[in-house]
Design a protein around this motif. Sequence first.
Motif, PDB file in Angstrom:
ATOM      1  N   ILE A 245      13.985   2.149 -17.567  1.00 30.69           N
ATOM      2  CA  ILE A 245      13.200   0.908 -17.549  1.00 30.69           C
ATOM      3  C   ILE A 245      14.128  -0.252 -17.218  1.00 30.69           C
ATOM      4  CG2 ILE A 245      11.459   1.677 -19.215  1.00 30.69           C
ATOM      5  CD1 ILE A 245      13.069   0.170 -21.376  1.00 30.69           C
ATOM      6  N   HIS A 246      13.502  -1.357 -16.869  1.00 33.07           N
ATOM      7  CA  HIS A 246      14.302  -2.552 -16.613  1.00 33.07           C
ATOM      8  C   HIS A 246      14.452  -3.325 -17.922  1.00 33.07           C
ATOM      9  CE1 HIS A 246      15.615  -6.386 -15.002  1.00 33.07           C
ATOM     10  NE2 HIS A 246      15.834  -5.768 -13.845  1.00 33.07           N
ATOM     11  N   PRO A 247      15.654  -3.752 -18.248  1.00 31.90           N
ATOM     12  CA  PRO A 247      15.867  -4.390 -19.555  1.00 31.90           C
ATOM     13  C   PRO A 247      15.071  -5.676 -19.754  1.00 31.90           C
ATOM     14  CG  PRO A 247      17.839  -4.543 -18.171  1.00 31.90           C
ATOM     15  CD  PRO A 247      16.903  -3.601 -17.494  1.00 31.90           C
ATOM     16  N   THR A 252       7.694  -3.044 -20.574  1.00 31.53           N
ATOM     17  CA  THR A 252       8.305  -1.832 -21.126  1.00 31.53           C
ATOM     18  C   THR A 252       9.173  -2.121 -22.342  1.00 31.53           C
ATOM     19  OG1 THR A 252      10.070  -2.090 -19.518  1.00 31.53           O
ATOM     20  CG2 THR A 252       8.288  -0.598 -18.936  1.00 31.53           C
ATOM     21  N   GLU A 253       9.036  -3.335 -22.848  1.00 33.29           N
ATOM     22  CA  GLU A 253       9.843  -3.765 -23.980  1.00 33.29           C
ATOM     23  C   GLU A 253       9.747  -2.768 -25.154  1.00 33.29           C
ATOM     24  OE1 GLU A 253      11.862  -6.370 -23.919  1.00 33.29           O
ATOM     25  OE2 GLU A 253      12.489  -6.027 -26.005  1.00 33.29           O
ATOM     26  N   PRO A 275      18.848  -1.724 -14.647  1.00 27.53           N
ATOM     27  CA  PRO A 275      18.287  -2.758 -13.756  1.00 27.53           C
ATOM     28  C   PRO A 275      18.532  -2.482 -12.277  1.00 27.53           C
ATOM     29  CG  PRO A 275      20.264  -3.547 -14.859  1.00 27.53           C
ATOM     30  CD  PRO A 275      19.962  -2.205 -15.452  1.00 27.53           C
ATOM     31  N   ILE A 276      19.441  -1.578 -11.982  1.00 24.99           N
ATOM     32  CA  ILE A 276      19.668  -1.279 -10.571  1.00 24.99           C
ATOM     33  C   ILE A 276      18.610  -0.316 -10.053  1.00 24.99           C
ATOM     34  CG2 ILE A 276      21.288  -0.275  -8.907  1.00 24.99           C
ATOM     35  CD1 ILE A 276      23.543  -1.151 -10.824  1.00 24.99           C
ATOM     36  N   LEU A 277      18.309   0.688 -10.850  1.00 25.27           N
ATOM     37  CA  LEU A 277      17.342   1.695 -10.417  1.00 25.27           C
ATOM     38  C   LEU A 277      15.910   1.156 -10.455  1.00 25.27           C
ATOM     39  CD1 LEU A 277      16.941   4.713  -9.620  1.00 25.27           C
ATOM     40  CD2 LEU A 277      16.532   5.167 -12.049  1.00 25.27           C
ATOM     41  N   VAL A 278      15.619   0.340 -11.466  1.00 23.37           N
ATOM     42  CA  VAL A 278      14.225  -0.039 -11.683  1.00 23.37           C
ATOM     43  C   VAL A 278      13.935  -1.431 -11.117  1.00 23.37           C
ATOM     44  CG1 VAL A 278      12.406  -0.316 -13.400  1.00 23.37           C
ATOM     45  CG2 VAL A 278      14.256   1.326 -13.798  1.00 23.37           C
ATOM     46  N   ASP A 279      12.874  -1.466 -10.334  1.00 24.96           N
ATOM     47  CA  ASP A 279      12.417  -2.731  -9.771  1.00 24.96           C
ATOM     48  C   ASP A 279      11.306  -3.258 -10.684  1.00 24.96           C
ATOM     49  OD1 ASP A 279      11.227  -4.739  -8.406  1.00 24.96           O
ATOM     50  OD2 ASP A 279      11.015  -3.640  -6.523  1.00 24.96           O
TER      51      ASP A 279
END
Length: 771
Positions: A245-247, A252-253, A275-279
Amino acid sequence: MPERATSPRTEEPSRRLEKTFEPRAFEERWYALWETEGRFQPSGPAGSPRYVMVIPPPNVTGRLHVGHALGRTLEDVLARWRRMQGQRVLWVPGTDHAGIATQMVVERELAKEGVDRKALGREKFIERVWAWKKEAGGAILVQLRRLGCSLDWSRERFTLDADLSRAVRHAFVRLFSEGLVYRDRYVVNWCPRCGTAVSDLEVVHHEVKDGKLYHIRYDVPGVRSGAVVATTRPETMLGDTALAIHPEDPRTEKLKGRKATLPLVGRTLPIVEDPILVDRAFGTGVVKVTPAHDANDFASAQRNELPAIVVIGPDGRMTAEAGAEFAGLDRLEARKKVLERLTAENRLAKVEDYPGSVGHCQRCDTIIEPYLSLQWFVKIAPLAEPAIRAVREGKIRFAPESWTKTYYSWMENIRDWCISRQLWWGHRIPAFYCDEGHVTVSEEDPSACATCGKKNLRQDPDVLDTWFSSQLWPFSVFGWPRETPDLAEFYPTDVLVTGYDILFFWVARMIMAGLHFTGKAPFHDVHLHGLVRVDGEKMSKTKGNVIDPLEAIDEFGADALRFALTSAASNGPTVSLEKHRLAGSRAFATKLWNASRFALGQFEGERPAGDPPSKHLELPDRWILSRLSSAAAEVSSRLELFRFDEASQTIYAFVWHELCDGFIEMVKPRLSGTNAAPESRSAARETLARCLADSLALLHPFMPFVTEEIWEKLTGRAGTLIVTPFPRPRAEWSDPRAEKSVEALRALVTRVRNFRSERGAGPTEPAELAL
RNA sequence: GGGAGGUUAGCUCAGCGGUAGAGCGCCUGCUUUACACGCAGGAUGUCGGGGGUUCGAUCCCCUCACCUCCCACCA
């Protein structure tokens, strides 16, 4: 050649036969003569400039197709033109072992005998390929002779020759020692049918319009709604080792720091923040991480220290790791089954249409699978940098120039090159492993491990990408890394001619390799010609619009094929070749033939002398010589710019419309002689002879056979046109005034002709015509 | 998602700041000191649409439309 059927009138057969010419009657003869007299080998006065090209080596499995015919014709035009200009021309022939392509051909043969490559064993298989090569390989080289290519056969090379293999090994070892070749586990493009890794360039993407995006719900203990991930390849979920997930995504918190359960398998997956993998802006905000089957996921796995589980094997079937239920299934069957099971468990939250593109194997069109495996790579960025600079600094120029930008954009975004192939046919990787797992890389087969000294070494079973050896071609053909006389004299080469389709595969890599290994750009000019289309379409066997160059040569002659190709070769990305162009080119050859018959008839056995007498030149004489001079200037200046179409059209227009329709018609009354002064007749004859001789020379690079045949009749010297000086513009012939005033004369001649033909008779020699 | 190229005569394509070109096809004549795979003559284009720059644009600039092709690891 079939007899003409159009004319109802009959003439005596002997005369008719002379009207058209039969290319088969002399093509072979001239080629043999040029070759035996060594015309294709570099020669010329000491100190004269050299002009060197290497052929883009066709696959040994290759048959001459129209694309080759185009490229090789253009090269031959350049070679012949430069040779006639007095340069020491060398054009090196050869073939490429073409790893996958050749292996496939021989495997197919074996299959007919019911033999499997693996059953045969590596050594026997390779023997078999060599046997095939000896017998059937290189047919294309014979076919290039029919095209007239003035290649120096004494220097023929094959990428698997001992010399070239040594070059490959030397290059590999050197790159390894410089840290530019390395071995690593990485997600590569894998073709399950070929059973090998391939490079990024060997993957072609096709649109898949009926693609689907599957939304799958994973349970997350403590979060009632779980996590929904979207994927186009649901079967890969069996290899998931995390969710990401993106931080900073509020959606997705609530998943932060929790674990998910992988459906169907039950494995517990960490939920990582990446954060690199998830947009943040895309999809559900949750990404499944399958490190073994996706390059992005693999990178994420490295960042997050996640394991990789290979669930799709090298044969495209699910591995045991995928679970008993799926093991052994083909990946696409497995997809169906996974979807069935997910549906049964009510985990398929949504299915959307999702058109996208899917990579296919360039060779066999099988869907490429990203696959985690241990491979050899070339670290390319350090090689690309000088290659970009060489073009920036103008040391290498592309024609058409627009390719420069394409080159930059590829080179600036280049990724490491996977060079190992799980094949048998090719240069075996000179890396040796001992039981301790040490690697010894060496030019000569080592007897012991360089690290621990252990003796039982095993050589890496893989071979190198075929392009690894082709990138060395411009210098390996001359014996590099040995310092041979040929290398000293003929490297770097001058010009490289090829289709733009292998700009990245080959041209860019040659530039990088040339600069790195020899410190010199391998050539200073690159001409990228277009791809041949027929009737606006790419040629394909299923469409039946293939022009087979050999059939074209049989039907129209090699000269006609060459001329049709050159006159169609503009600098656009497509070269449109239509059948009528072949017929038109043959008509042009016939026209030249007949004009020559006429001209020779004026001499009745005598040989025409050299330059025309300058004293008695009349208006038409001065006009045509002036035009000839312009044509000569134009042809060379167009060829300098690789505008083969404009060059050939210049000669066409000069010979047909000016020399034949204009000069010969104007001058006929003077040649017939009854009323004309002897010196007038003589001036006309000598001018005609000069124009014919120079036309033959100008045309020779384009139509080598007919021109050489006529040349013999004109001069009595056999096979010497090929080394006759290429016509140059002559200031003393330039006559703008004659060019202007001749218009009126041509109109007058035409009027008289028409008058005569309307009346059936008329003034045979009007006074005006004796101008 | 980026990038390149194209849109000119019925067809295939050149050209490119100054009265539109070629090949093939088409029409009309033609046993003319070579050639009917030929000769002479002829017809055919708002040079993709719209704006702009210029004395002047098919050509330069902007924009739109449609085609082609490359490159790209967005689930």
